[in-house]
Design a protein around this motif. Structure first.
Motif, PDB file in Angstrom:
ATOM      1  N   VAL A 324       0.838  -1.207   0.000  1.00  0.00           N
ATOM      2  CA  VAL A 324       0.000   0.000   0.000  1.00  0.00           C
ATOM      3  C   VAL A 324       0.871   1.254   0.000  1.00  0.00           C
ATOM      4  O   VAL A 324       0.599   2.218  -0.726  1.00  0.00           O
ATOM      5  N   VAL A 325       1.921   1.253   0.821  1.00  0.00           N
ATOM      6  CA  VAL A 325       2.808   2.414   0.879  1.00  0.00           C
ATOM      7  C   VAL A 325       3.466   2.650  -0.472  1.00  0.00           C
ATOM      8  O   VAL A 325       3.597   3.797  -0.925  1.00  0.00           O
ATOM      9  N   ASN A 326       3.847   1.581  -1.131  1.00  0.00           N
ATOM     10  CA  ASN A 326       4.456   1.705  -2.453  1.00  0.00           C
ATOM     11  C   ASN A 326       3.478   2.337  -3.438  1.00  0.00           C
ATOM     12  O   ASN A 326       3.861   3.155  -4.288  1.00  0.00           O
ATOM     13  N   PRO A 345       4.767   9.350   2.067  1.00  0.00           N
ATOM     14  CA  PRO A 345       4.978   8.170   2.920  1.00  0.00           C
ATOM     15  C   PRO A 345       6.322   7.506   2.670  1.00  0.00           C
ATOM     16  O   PRO A 345       6.768   7.372   1.529  1.00  0.00           O
ATOM     17  N   LYS A 346       6.972   7.081   3.749  1.00  0.00           N
ATOM     18  CA  LYS A 346       8.269   6.414   3.650  1.00  0.00           C
ATOM     19  C   LYS A 346       8.073   4.937   3.355  1.00  0.00           C
ATOM     20  O   LYS A 346       7.171   4.301   3.900  1.00  0.00           O
ATOM     21  N   LEU A 347       8.921   4.411   2.505  1.00  0.00           N
ATOM     22  CA  LEU A 347       8.938   2.970   2.256  1.00  0.00           C
ATOM     23  C   LEU A 347      10.240   2.442   2.830  1.00  0.00           C
ATOM     24  O   LEU A 347      11.294   2.515   2.200  1.00  0.00           O
ATOM     25  N   ARG A 352      15.398  -3.346   9.718  1.00  0.00           N
ATOM     26  CA  ARG A 352      15.489  -2.765  11.053  1.00  0.00           C
ATOM     27  C   ARG A 352      14.109  -2.415  11.585  1.00  0.00           C
ATOM     28  O   ARG A 352      13.304  -1.785  10.892  1.00  0.00           O
ATOM     29  N   TRP A 353      13.856  -2.755  12.846  1.00  0.00           N
ATOM     30  CA  TRP A 353      12.551  -2.496  13.437  1.00  0.00           C
ATOM     31  C   TRP A 353      12.281  -0.995  13.540  1.00  0.00           C
ATOM     32  O   TRP A 353      11.127  -0.556  13.387  1.00  0.00           O
ATOM     33  N   ASN A 354      13.353  -0.192  13.817  1.00  0.00           N
ATOM     34  CA  ASN A 354      13.119   1.241  13.991  1.00  0.00           C
ATOM     35  C   ASN A 354      12.734   1.907  12.671  1.00  0.00           C
ATOM     36  O   ASN A 354      12.025   2.916  12.665  1.00  0.00           O
ATOM     37  N   SER A 355      13.184   1.346  11.543  1.00  0.00           N
ATOM     38  CA  SER A 355      12.743   1.863  10.245  1.00  0.00           C
ATOM     39  C   SER A 355      11.266   1.552  10.030  1.00  0.00           C
ATOM     40  O   SER A 355      10.509   2.390   9.521  1.00  0.00           O
ATOM     41  N   VAL A 356      10.859   0.346  10.424  1.00  0.00           N
ATOM     42  CA  VAL A 356       9.449  -0.032  10.326  1.00  0.00           C
ATOM     43  C   VAL A 356       8.605   0.869  11.226  1.00  0.00           C
ATOM     44  O   VAL A 356       7.533   1.345  10.831  1.00  0.00           O
ATOM     45  N   PHE A 357       9.096   1.138  12.427  1.00  0.00           N
ATOM     46  CA  PHE A 357       8.383   2.015  13.359  1.00  0.00           C
ATOM     47  C   PHE A 357       8.194   3.406  12.754  1.00  0.00           C
ATOM     48  O   PHE A 357       7.112   3.993  12.838  1.00  0.00           O
ATOM     49  N   SER A 358       9.223   3.924  12.127  1.00  0.00           N
ATOM     50  CA  SER A 358       9.149   5.246  11.506  1.00  0.00           C
ATOM     51  C   SER A 358       8.112   5.270  10.386  1.00  0.00           C
ATOM     52  O   SER A 358       7.323   6.224  10.269  1.00  0.00           O
ATOM     53  N   MET A 359       8.086   4.213   9.557  1.00  0.00           N
ATOM     54  CA  MET A 359       7.129   4.136   8.455  1.00  0.00           C
ATOM     55  C   MET A 359       5.690   4.085   8.968  1.00  0.00           C
ATOM     56  O   MET A 359       4.806   4.819   8.495  1.00  0.00           O
ATOM     57  N   LEU A 360       5.452   3.250   9.981  1.00  0.00           N
ATOM     58  CA  LEU A 360       4.092   3.092  10.497  1.00  0.00           C
ATOM     59  C   LEU A 360       3.637   4.322  11.274  1.00  0.00           C
ATOM     60  O   LEU A 360       2.453   4.690  11.232  1.00  0.00           O
TER      61      LEU A 360
END
Length: 641
Positions: A324-326, A345-347, A352-360
């Motif tokens: 969806v983000v893509n 939106p960031k993809l 890394r979990w912190n990258s996922v946290f930032s995206m969400l």
């Protein structure tokens, strides 16, 4: 008054009378086929242009230049320009500024040769001249650091950072002095994760030797999380231990006398980096090293996060959200985000979990707008189930994100880290209905058991009255015994180091007012006085009393606490300065990454290994510019017109 800008008139022949032009030319003697030579100061100008002659007069011979203008009857505007306070350069100061510009400031070497800078100075500074000055800076900084580390028991940390395909391994020293952390970069060299462990070992030993660091001065080594780093570290320990055991110094050593605080965890097959060995003997060395050491505090949080994500098998949900983000990042929708003053939106990668946290987190901030877009399109969309997952993920990982940010920005003690750990755990435990939070709690509790297996971690907590106090349940009796044993081993190391200093002082003692040489008497008195206060039994008694001390507030600064006890408890204070100095954050890695980003810019991707290492070394130790005086002119240099 002329409307021509002064900056243009300054370099124009037309603003000067013919008499002034002729007078300025007479100041210079032009060698046949060679450069012009100033008759006043004797300097030669490489570029024989009138603007250079004029600028030379303005910068170095203001009085003579003003006299020429007055005698030639030049216009008032030129007189005003000449009356400005000129910029003059001390050659040593100029050399230091050039080094700072290309190392601390991150400017490319070519800047110093470009017309703007060359016109300002009146001459060009060649690349090789600056490289030579950088070498002199490295030499001066190294001598200063050697002096700082002399006779000190230190902790060592190895980090690796990568930019533009180049990896730099940095070797840091860390110690506590007067209640403040002192961190120095000992070396920065171009290696990578695939570098053989033996080569890393040789580099580390060579670096420590270059700075006069003896094996007895190392309390603990913290390493990066590459596979070969713990292997190399173990090899360093073996080499250093063998060197110590080959000398009869009255001290016995086991495998834990020199500390290993590795940033590694039990690794799965998928965790191996390309180029690293997967042989069983390598795994056995790593496991052995981990069992003897402490997992790096900062890395422990990251391990917990990834353990929780793996245990819940969240990959499917995250992959659906990335689709969806893509879609939201397509050209048409990107324009809509920009038009509404919203971030695209960031993809983020799933590594890394912190990258996922930032995206969400960003998706939650833009939830209303994204849902409106979804209602207008038939493309992939985020369902109510997806939003529930996103909200629970961000809610559960928010305490983690806050803690890891702190660990990246600050230098702290193991006690500070453990209090952060407990604070994070308590915050997550409040999320009773969050299934992701429950997985994080389980991972934190499991990892905490590994933390308490480290002697270095326990020793640091034992010296922290916020954690170790009368009636404390944070440390068990077994933990306290292990901590005391570790600290007493350190005490023996201190005695050994001080005995070496006594011998060195005796050999290099200065003369006294009497003609008799009291070298042996002085050595005996210093040794007796030193060892009298360092008795093992007395120190052990004092250590046991720490477990009975009153608790201080968790908000208190443990370093300030020990500074206040410096005079009343000198033995314990000396131990605290070492035990509390073990690195437990990612601050060094952040500093190294920042330095590499400055030094290895897009216009500097072809720097040689030596130049890259020297520039990172200077960048990371740049505060030493204020503490050392460097004679850049002691050998041939070109910082003159």
């Amino acid at each position: 008054m002329s409307s021509t800008p002064a900056s243009e008139r300054l370099h124009s022949r037309d603003s000067l009378s013919k008499e002034a032009l002729a007078a300025i030319k007479k100041v210079f003697k032009r060698e046949q086929g060679g450069p012009s030579k100033c008759r006043i100061c004797g300097n030669q100008l490489k570029v024989d242009k009138f603007s250079n002659l004029k600028r030379h007069m303005q910068n170095l011979h203001q009085r003579e230049y003003a006299e020429i203008l007055v005698a030639s009857g030049s216009n008032i505007e030129e007189m005003k320009i000449a009356s400005f306070a000129p910029v003059t350069f001390d050659q040593n100061f100029l050399a230091e500024c050039c080094v700072k510009m290309v190392t601390v400031g991150g400017l490319p070497f070519g800047v110093l040769e470009r017309p703007g800078i060359a016109d300002l100075l009146g001459f060009r500074i060649q690349r090789q001249t600056v490289l030579h000055s950088i070498s002199l800076t490295v030499e001066a900084f190294r001598e200063k650091i050697i002096d700082e580390l002399k006779g000190q028991i230190i902790c060592v940390k190895l980090d690796t950072v990568t930019r533009a395909g180049q990896s730099v391994v940095t070797v840091f020293s860390q110690l506590l002095r007067a209640g403040k952390f002192e961190m120095r970069t000992l070396a920065a060299y171009d290696l990578d994760f695939a570098t053989p462990a033996e080569e890393m070992k040789a580099k580390v030993i060579e670096t420590l030797g270059d700075f006069g660091v003896d094996a007895s001065q190392i309390y603990a080594i913290t390493t990066d999380n590459g596979i070969n780093y713990p292997i190399a570290t173990q090899l360093v320990y073996n080499a250093k231990r063998d060197a110590l055991l080959s000398v009869d110094n009255g001290i016995s050593f086991d495998d834990e006398d020199v500390g290993f605080s590795g940033e590694t965890d039990q690794l799965e097959a998928g965790d191996y980096l390309e180029g690293n060995t997967k042989e069983e003997d390598a795994l056995s060395v790593i496991t052995h090293a981990i069992d003897e050491g402490v997992i790096c505090a900062a890395n422990a949080f990251h391990c917990c996060a990834h353990d929780a994500i793996r245990s819940l098998k969240l990959k499917k949900q995250l992959d659906e959200i990335r689709i969806v983000v893509n879609y939201l990042r397509t050209e048409e929708l990107r324009k809509l985000f920009v038009r509404n003053h919203l971030s695209i939106p960031k993809l983020e990668p799933e590594i890394r979990w912190n990258s996922v946290f930032s995206m969400l987190s960003q998706l939650i901030d833009q939830k209303l707008f994204i849902n409106e877009l979804m209602d207008e399109n038939d493309e992939p969309m985020l369902t109510a189930e997806h939003w529930t997952f996103i909200e629970k993920f961000v809610e559960a990982f928010d305490p983690f994100h806050s803690v890891t940010h702190t660990l990246q920005e600050e230098i702290m003690t193991m006690g500070d880290f453990y209090l952060l750990w407990l604070e994070c755990l308590l915050r997550i435990e409040e999320l009773a209905n969050n299934y992701i939070a429950k997985a994080l709690i389980a991972a934190l509790n499991s990892k905490q058991e590994h933390l308490f297996e480290s002697r270095f971690f326990l020793a640091a907590l034992y010296f922290d009255p916020r954690i170790n106090y009368g009636g404390s349940e944070l440390l068990s009796e077994e933990h306290k015994c292990i901590a005391i044993d570790q600290i007493l081993k350190l005490w023996e190391k201190i005695r050994h180091t001080e005995s070496i200093e006594v011998s060195a002082h005796a050999e290099n003692g200065s003369s006294n007012s009497c003609s008799t040489n009291f070298r042996l008497v002085e050595a005996m008195l210093r040794k007796k006085h030193s060892l009298k206060d360092l008795g093992r039994s007395a120190v052990e008694k004092k250590l046991k009393e720490l477990a009975l001390q009153p608790r201080i507030s968790a908000e208190s600064n443990v370093l300030v606490h020990w500074e206040q006890r410096r005079n009343s408890e000198p033995e314990l204070y000396k131990l605290a300065q070492i035990v509390l100095s073990v690195p437990c954050t990612q601050n060094t890695a952040e500093r190294a990454f920042s330095a590499l980003g400055f030094v290895l810019s897009n216009r500097r991707l072809k720097l040689s290994k030596m130049t890259l290492s020297d520039m990172v070394f200077v960048k990371l130790n740049h505060d030493l510019f204020q503490q050392v005086e460097i004679d850049y002119m002691k050998s041939r240099s070109n910082y003159t017109p």
